[in-house]
Structure formats: C-alpha cells, structure tokens
Motif scaffolding. Sequence first.
Motif, PDB file in Angstrom:
ATOM      1  N   LEU A 279      41.520  43.756  42.814  1.00  0.00           N
ATOM      2  CA  LEU A 279      42.863  43.531  42.643  1.00  0.00           C
ATOM      3  C   LEU A 279      43.810  43.600  43.709  1.00  0.00           C
ATOM      4  N   ARG A 282      43.752  40.333  45.753  1.00  0.00           N
ATOM      5  CA  ARG A 282      44.499  39.126  44.762  1.00  0.00           C
ATOM      6  C   ARG A 282      45.951  39.335  45.132  1.00  0.00           C
ATOM      7  N   VAL A 283      46.566  40.514  45.074  1.00  0.00           N
ATOM      8  CA  VAL A 283      47.938  40.606  45.426  1.00  0.00           C
ATOM      9  C   VAL A 283      48.292  40.282  46.797  1.00  0.00           C
ATOM     10  N   TRP A 300      52.554  40.609  36.679  1.00  0.00           N
ATOM     11  CA  TRP A 300      51.218  40.759  36.233  1.00  0.00           C
ATOM     12  C   TRP A 300      50.967  39.524  35.285  1.00  0.00           C
ATOM     13  N   LEU A 303      49.154  36.967  37.315  1.00  0.00           N
ATOM     14  CA  LEU A 303      47.741  37.456  37.682  1.00  0.00           C
ATOM     15  C   LEU A 303      46.695  37.045  36.600  1.00  0.00           C
ATOM     16  N   LYS A 307      43.604  33.931  36.625  1.00  0.00           N
ATOM     17  CA  LYS A 307      42.296  34.372  36.143  1.00  0.00           C
ATOM     18  C   LYS A 307      41.226  33.374  36.227  1.00  0.00           C
TER      19      LYS A 307
END
Length: 314
Positions: A279, A282-283, A300, A303, A307
């Motif tokens: 995670l 990804r951020v 959020w 994200l 997916k």
Amino acid sequence: MDVVTFGETMVVLSPLTTGPLRYVQHFEKTIGGAESNVAIGLVRLGHQVSWISRLGEDEFGIYTRNFIRGEGVDTSAVMFDKRYPTGVFFKERQAAQDPKVYYYRAGSAASQMTPEDIQDHHLKDAKILHLTGITPALSESCRETVLHSIALARKHQVKVVFDPNIRLKLWSKAEAQKTLFEMASLCDVVLPGIDEGELLTGETEPEAIAEALRQNGASVVVVKLGAEGAYFQSIKESGYASGVKVEHIVDTIGAGDGFAAGLLSGFIRGWSLSEAVALGNRVGAFALTVAGDVEGYPYWSQLEQGKENKQIHR
C-alpha cells in the motif's frame, strides 16, 4: 486519534519556469514538510491525524496552519510564536532532473520547539507516533523534544514509527549518524531509504541494513528502494514488495512521505506487513505524478477504483 506527528512545515515557493532562480520572476506558493505531508496523506486515506508544531505569528504561519487544517488534519495543538518566523524554502526547476531546494529556516519558530510542547494528552489515545530525523536536526531543544515524545509514547504504549529522512544541509554526516542511530534504537518501526540505511549502519544491501537496525532495537524495518519498491523485515516476515510503474514522473518530492502514509494506513487497518508495504508503494507512486509535496496524494476511493489497474497492485 490514529496518528500524532510533529515537526517543521515551511512555505514553499516554486518557480513557474525552469532554470536558475536568478532569472525567475514568478513563483507559486504552497507548503512542504515531511510530517505534515504524512498527516495529509493519512487523512486522505480516511484516518484521524494530529500535527503539532510552532509557526511564526506571521502571514506565512497563518497560511501554513490554514492549509494543513483545510486538508482535515487536527492543528489544535499548533502554537504561534511572535519572536521567530515561519521557515521558507525555494525550489529550482531543472530540465529532466529533480529540483534543487534552497532552505531559509535557520532560527525559525519550529526550531524553538521544546519538550513542554508535547504533553501526555496529545499521545495517550493515539495508535501511532510518527517522527522523522529532520526534527532533531533543527536544534538541541528539538532533539530533546523528540526524545521526550518517544518516552511519552512508551508510557502510553503507542507505536513509534521513525523515518530517518536525513538532511545533511542541517548537520554533519557524523552527527546525523550518531543521533539518528540512537533514535532508531528507541523506535518500533524504522523506514530508511537505501542511502540512509547505509549511512546509519555502514551496510549496503537492504537485508543487511534491516538486520542491523533490528539488532539495534527496531521490531520492523522497511528499506525504501525508490522505483524498485521496498524491502521489509520483521521477526515474522521478510521480503521485497515491487514498485509501482509510473509512466511519467513529474516530481519526486513527497513520494517517500506518501509511502510512509500508505504504510501507516496499512498498520492502522490491521494488514500484514507485506500488504502495508505494498500500500505504501501505491500511495508513493501517486505522489510522483503531480508537482508539489502533497498535491498528488490519493484518497481511499481512488485506491479502491485503481484495484483493477495492472499498474497499481497489492
């Protein structure tokens, strides 16, 4: 409160054109600070975060507080100081390179922070205390404040997450190594970049850096490897998490703080270490796509929507 963090945030003046600052006529104003970057990143991911600092009682100080508060971060413990100014830094854009940064922070209000600024009630209900190695470099009183906050976190069984975030413009390599290695021994989670890990431990490989920092006292070590992702190690698990491919990188500043925000979000959600590191990757990747420290951090919902994108994966 999910996370408490504290440190210096400055006003950032970014040129609208590329080249030496002597030729620049126009700038954009925003803010930059590792701890407030992480705070904003976490709020966008759905968490409650408090950021503590001292700001000058000046227009830049009011602007900085308002910007961070406007992102949803709790700034109720921020103090304004009439005697000292808010720090400022300038970016200098270079073609196909990371921007140069020029700091004007000596004698800033944030450098005057003292242990009395961090009190029991700030930490007693928190899950995580997030610290960086920038704050102890600002002054002796800031160094004492960091150590005091760690002691309070221990008292209240709050997990301490430490990002060395080494700034050699603020102190010598020898002083940074000694102080930050000692700090790391008091923290639960340590998040060095590969170069920072080498400076702290003398090791050059991610596995060896992580092992040295764990032997020094940390329970979890995550070594950030830039585009390659990250290596993680704890008593339960270890391994590599692949980086997220970004087709067009605009600005790398703030990516490491975005990684930290994603990692902490994973911890708060109760994910495994490997999932939390993924995670973080990804951020951090989102931050690369936009100019500025925090402007690219995702919410959020973004994200969740991403997916199924093969370039953004767990």
